[in-house]
Design a protein around this motif. Structure first.
Motif, PDB file in Angstrom:
ATOM      1  N   ALA A 123       0.831  -1.208   0.000  1.00 33.83           N
ATOM      2  CA  ALA A 123       0.000   0.000   0.000  1.00 33.83           C
ATOM      3  C   ALA A 123       0.864   1.256   0.000  1.00 33.83           C
ATOM      4  O   ALA A 123       1.997   1.252   0.487  1.00 33.83           O
ATOM      5  CB  ALA A 123      -0.928  -0.011   1.208  1.00 33.83           C
ATOM      6  N   THR A 217      -9.712   3.016   1.212  1.00 26.50           N
ATOM      7  CA  THR A 217      -9.179   1.658   1.085  1.00 26.50           C
ATOM      8  C   THR A 217     -10.287   0.664   0.748  1.00 26.50           C
ATOM      9  O   THR A 217     -10.069  -0.288  -0.016  1.00 26.50           O
ATOM     10  CB  THR A 217      -8.460   1.243   2.378  1.00 26.50           C
ATOM     11  N   ASP A 220     -10.721   1.234  -2.898  1.00 25.75           N
ATOM     12  CA  ASP A 220      -9.583   0.687  -3.637  1.00 25.75           C
ATOM     13  C   ASP A 220      -9.628  -0.839  -3.674  1.00 25.75           C
ATOM     14  O   ASP A 220      -9.300  -1.457  -4.698  1.00 25.75           O
ATOM     15  CB  ASP A 220      -8.271   1.137  -2.992  1.00 25.75           C
ATOM     16  N   ASN A 234      -0.769  -5.482  -5.956  1.00 22.11           N
ATOM     17  CA  ASN A 234      -0.757  -4.761  -4.692  1.00 22.11           C
ATOM     18  C   ASN A 234      -1.050  -5.758  -3.587  1.00 22.11           C
ATOM     19  O   ASN A 234      -2.197  -6.180  -3.395  1.00 22.11           O
ATOM     20  CB  ASN A 234      -1.794  -3.633  -4.712  1.00 22.11           C
ATOM     21  N   SER A 236      -1.010  -5.433  -0.398  1.00 24.14           N
ATOM     22  CA  SER A 236      -1.815  -4.903   0.703  1.00 24.14           C
ATOM     23  C   SER A 236      -3.299  -4.950   0.384  1.00 24.14           C
ATOM     24  O   SER A 236      -4.128  -5.367   1.210  1.00 24.14           O
ATOM     25  CB  SER A 236      -1.389  -3.472   1.039  1.00 24.14           C
ATOM     26  N   LEU A 237      -3.674  -4.535  -0.823  1.00 19.62           N
ATOM     27  CA  LEU A 237      -5.081  -4.582  -1.221  1.00 19.62           C
ATOM     28  C   LEU A 237      -5.553  -6.025  -1.382  1.00 19.62           C
ATOM     29  O   LEU A 237      -6.706  -6.354  -1.073  1.00 19.62           O
ATOM     30  CB  LEU A 237      -5.293  -3.815  -2.520  1.00 19.62           C
ATOM     31  N   TRP A 240      -6.121  -7.131   2.061  1.00 25.37           N
ATOM     32  CA  TRP A 240      -7.307  -6.429   2.563  1.00 25.37           C
ATOM     33  C   TRP A 240      -8.582  -7.147   2.123  1.00 25.37           C
ATOM     34  O   TRP A 240      -9.485  -7.376   2.925  1.00 25.37           O
ATOM     35  CB  TRP A 240      -7.291  -4.989   2.066  1.00 25.37           C
TER      36      TRP A 240
END
Length: 327
Positions: A123, A217, A220, A234, A236-237, A240
């Motif tokens: 991220a 977020t 995203d 990504n 982090s995404l 998530w």
């Protein structure tokens, strides 16, 4: 006084028969452990008590509990007349077994940092640590575990208390032995907060910024799931989105944060569990209407030192009333 005997059914992990994956430099007893605790007062739940009950445990797990329970022939019988058996407590907000969070060091006079210093496809904001898995660094601490067990806690939901998105939590036992034998469920929840923690980035720096970053977020993450993963990587995404299927815990700072996270949850279809701080009673009827479950502290507020007039003058009436009225 009757002895309060805490039996953690799953804590007797050394009795479980399984393949040995670690070398043991000792004489090991691999017999299956079957135990029958008889003539005990069984506290099955907060409102159900069984007198002269029997609890049977086999290979570290509860097989049966009640009155008139059949005792297996191979069981070791332990007479607990005059004693009580309680289930262990579970703490849903802990950092047991995880490394201490270390603040990021920054050079004095350095310009504000707007982008992340973290290497890799993560991220853009360091406060988003959704890729962190607590289970990957969990290591039992026998000294801390003893303190938990003496207070009656057999398991804790442990997570790293750092960041706005703190990644996944792991549900673990406070037992002895290796991490491998104390993990109940690897990923058991996603923790969020209104604090960027050790992030050295300038943004966010206000409650409005925290809320904006969380909302962005969610948007995203939706974009990444639908089309973004075809355009970029990504981690982090990706993490998530994977965390959204877990229970969502939110660490709040005061009672008003409950209404803030209610609005966020309503916007994105998320049911949060709030970790409060003990002042929720001040708006208890409104809090109840939100339908948000609460994790609340059991400690009373600490008393204030008002012996010296100058110190007493620094304490406002609101804080004093909270000390007096907190349930």
């Amino acid at each position: 006084m009757r002895v309060l005997l805490f039996l953690f059914g799953m804590l007797i992990s050394s009795m479980v028969t399984s393949q040995v994956t670690f070398p043991e430099n000792d004489v090991a007893d691999k017999r299956d452990g079957t135990y029958a605790f008889t003539n005990a007062t069984l506290h099955v739940s907060y409102n159900k008590v069984i007198e002269n009950g029997t609890l049977v445990i086999k290979e570290g797990k509860v097989v049966s509990a009640g009155s008139g329970v059949k005792i297996p022939a191979e069981a070791v019988v332990v007479d607990l007349e005059g004693k009580s058996i309680y289930p262990a407590f579970i703490d849903l907000y802990a950092s047991y077994g995880l490394p201490e969070v270390e603040a990021t060091s920054r050079e004095w006079g350095r310009n504000p940092q707007y982008l992340t210093d973290k290497e890799g496809p993560y991220a853009w904001n360091e406060a988003l640590k959704s890729e962190f898995d607590a289970v990957s660094v969990f290591q039992p601490n026998q000294k801390d575990a003893k303190t938990w067990k003496e207070a009656g806690f057999g398991a804790v939901l442990s997570h790293r208390q750092d960041g706005i998105s703190r990644g996944s939590a792991t549900l673990v036992l406070t037992g002895e032995g290796r991490a491998h034998t104390n993990i109940i469920k690897e990923k058991s929840g996603h923790f969020l907060s209104f604090s960027k923690g050790t992030s050295s980035q300038a943004y966010p720096s206000s409650l409005m910024g925290y809320i904006a970053l969380i909302r962005q977020t969610y948007l995203d993450g939706k974009w990444y799931a639908e089309t973004g993963k075809k355009e970029e990587k990504n981690l982090s995404l990706e993490a998530w989105n994977n965390l959204q299927s877990l229970p969502q815990f939110f660490d709040i700072n005061d009672k008003l944060d409950i209404f803030r996270i209610q609005k966020i949850g309503k916007e994105f279809g998320v049911q949060y569990i709030a970790k409060g701080n003990g002042d929720e009673y001040q708006r208890v009827e409104d809090v109840k209407k939100t339908g948000i479950p609460l994790i609340l502290p059991l400690n009373f507020p600490e008393p204030y030192d008002v012996e010296k007039p100058y110190d007493a003058d620094l304490i406002n009436l609101t804080d004093m009333k909270h000390w007096e009225m907190a349930p």
